[in-house]
Design a protein around this motif. Structure first.
Motif, PDB file in Angstrom:
ATOM      1  N   TRP A 137       5.609   0.303  -0.571  1.00 11.14           N
ATOM      2  CA  TRP A 137       6.047   1.536  -1.224  1.00 11.14           C
ATOM      3  C   TRP A 137       4.947   2.194  -2.042  1.00 11.14           C
ATOM      4  CZ3 TRP A 137       9.918   4.454  -0.021  1.00 11.14           C
ATOM      5  CH2 TRP A 137      11.023   3.911   0.635  1.00 11.14           C
ATOM      6  N   VAL A 138       4.055   1.405  -2.615  1.00 13.62           N
ATOM      7  CA  VAL A 138       3.020   2.004  -3.455  1.00 13.62           C
ATOM      8  C   VAL A 138       1.969   2.738  -2.626  1.00 13.62           C
ATOM      9  CG1 VAL A 138       1.345   0.086  -3.556  1.00 13.62           C
ATOM     10  CG2 VAL A 138       1.720   1.519  -5.577  1.00 13.62           C
ATOM     11  N   THR A 139       1.900   2.426  -1.330  1.00 18.62           N
ATOM     12  CA  THR A 139       0.905   3.075  -0.459  1.00 18.62           C
ATOM     13  C   THR A 139       1.528   4.019   0.567  1.00 18.62           C
ATOM     14  OG1 THR A 139       0.982   1.157   1.036  1.00 18.62           O
ATOM     15  CG2 THR A 139      -0.730   1.167  -0.668  1.00 18.62           C
TER      16      THR A 139
ATOM     17  N   LEU B 191       2.038  -7.637  -8.726  1.00 13.62           N
ATOM     18  CA  LEU B 191       0.894  -8.129  -7.963  1.00 13.62           C
ATOM     19  C   LEU B 191       0.837  -7.474  -6.586  1.00 13.62           C
ATOM     20  CD1 LEU B 191      -1.498 -10.060  -7.636  1.00 13.62           C
ATOM     21  CD2 LEU B 191       0.133 -11.806  -6.861  1.00 13.62           C
ATOM     22  N   GLY B 192       2.009  -7.286  -5.963  1.00  7.91           N
ATOM     23  CA  GLY B 192       2.052  -6.640  -4.659  1.00  7.91           C
ATOM     24  C   GLY B 192       1.551  -5.211  -4.716  1.00  7.91           C
ATOM     25  N   SER B 193       1.882  -4.489  -5.785  1.00 11.18           N
ATOM     26  CA  SER B 193       1.380  -3.121  -5.946  1.00 11.18           C
ATOM     27  C   SER B 193      -0.144  -3.114  -6.021  1.00 11.18           C
ATOM     28  CB  SER B 193       1.975  -2.494  -7.214  1.00 11.18           C
ATOM     29  OG  SER B 193       3.375  -2.386  -7.114  1.00 11.18           O
ATOM     30  N   LEU B 194      -0.680  -4.059  -6.783  1.00  8.29           N
ATOM     31  CA  LEU B 194      -2.135  -4.166  -6.912  1.00  8.29           C
ATOM     32  C   LEU B 194      -2.784  -4.494  -5.570  1.00  8.29           C
ATOM     33  CD1 LEU B 194      -4.626  -4.294  -8.781  1.00  8.29           C
ATOM     34  CD2 LEU B 194      -4.119  -6.708  -9.128  1.00  8.29           C
ATOM     35  N   LEU B 195      -2.215  -5.448  -4.843  1.00  8.61           N
ATOM     36  CA  LEU B 195      -2.768  -5.828  -3.543  1.00  8.61           C
ATOM     37  C   LEU B 195      -2.657  -4.685  -2.540  1.00  8.61           C
ATOM     38  CD1 LEU B 195      -1.388  -9.481  -3.171  1.00  8.61           C
ATOM     39  CD2 LEU B 195      -3.767  -8.793  -3.543  1.00  8.61           C
TER      40      LEU B 195
END
Length: 227
Positions: free
Chosen positions: A58-60, A178-182
């Motif tokens: 979702w962040v990308t 962490l998933g958003s960062l990755l």
């Protein structure tokens, strides 16, 4: 929210807190609980990995939509939130599946859905149809896995449900962060294939936690009281 609070205050049964110590001792007991209960560690870690994969997508998504030939914007990304409601609503059947089989089977299935889902994103994510199907599956996998994981954790100790919930949700949302960062990192280096690779890796990690040593013993435990 005010209406819901008023209704719940009248309809929910009254419960006497099982804890009688100080707030400081209560918070300290979280560390004891996470060390003692392997099932809490396992369900929390699985939930964190699934939520991390969810967040990486979702962040990308806006970046990916803009990179497509039609150059969709943030408005299109917002509409995908409505598409995901289909999967979220379908996950309400997870409770019936838990009753029919067991929570561990439902969680295992949800992780397999994550794996299939990111394979779809990798192979057909350049087309709108592929993204729509993937978003529906993603929300279904996340919500059904979350419900089943909560059922496994909450059935562990009837007198520590709030503390178990505290540990579970804190670890789960840390995984989401962490998933958003990755996801952002993967996009900056490899674009969409990198995001799909991160999602596949996280989905594989959640599967490994369910088939590794000790996983077979992590079925629904009987309720017991805290010591």
């Amino acid at each position: 929210m005010l209406v819901a609070a008023a209704v719940l205050s009248r309809m929910l049964p009254r419960a006497t807190p099982a804890w009688s110590g100080t707030y400081r001792r209560l918070m300290s007991s979280l560390w004891t609980l996470i060390r003692k209960e392997a099932l809490v560690r396992r369900t929390s870690a699985i939930a964190a990995l699934q939520f991390a994969a969810f967040s990486a997508f979702w962040v990308t998504l806006t970046f990916h939509l803009r990179s497509m030939d039609a150059h969709y914007g943030s408005e299109a990304a917002g509409l995908f939130g409505r598409v995901g409601v289909v999967g979220a609503l379908a996950s309400t059947r997870a409770g019936k599946l838990i009753d029919k089989w067991n929570p561990r089977f439902v969680v295992l299935t949800s992780s397999a859905i994550f794996l299939i889902d990111f394979a779809i994103f990798a192979l057909a994510g350049s087309a709108m149809a592929g993204l729509v199907i993937g978003v529906i599956l993603l929300d279904f996998g996340l919500q059904s896995g979350h419900v089943a994981n909560m059922a496994r954790s909450m059935s562990l100790n009837v007198d520590a449900m709030s503390r178990i919930n505290t540990l579970y949700m804190t670890i789960r949302f840390a995984g989401g962060a962490l998933g958003s960062l990755l996801g952002i990192w993967a996009w900056s280096v490899w674009q969409w294939p990198g995001v799909c690779g991160v999602g596949l890796g996280l989905a594989c990690g959640s599967l490994v936690l369910q088939v590794g040593p000790g996983a077979a013993r992590a079925s629904v435990p009987g309720r017991r009281t805290a010591t």
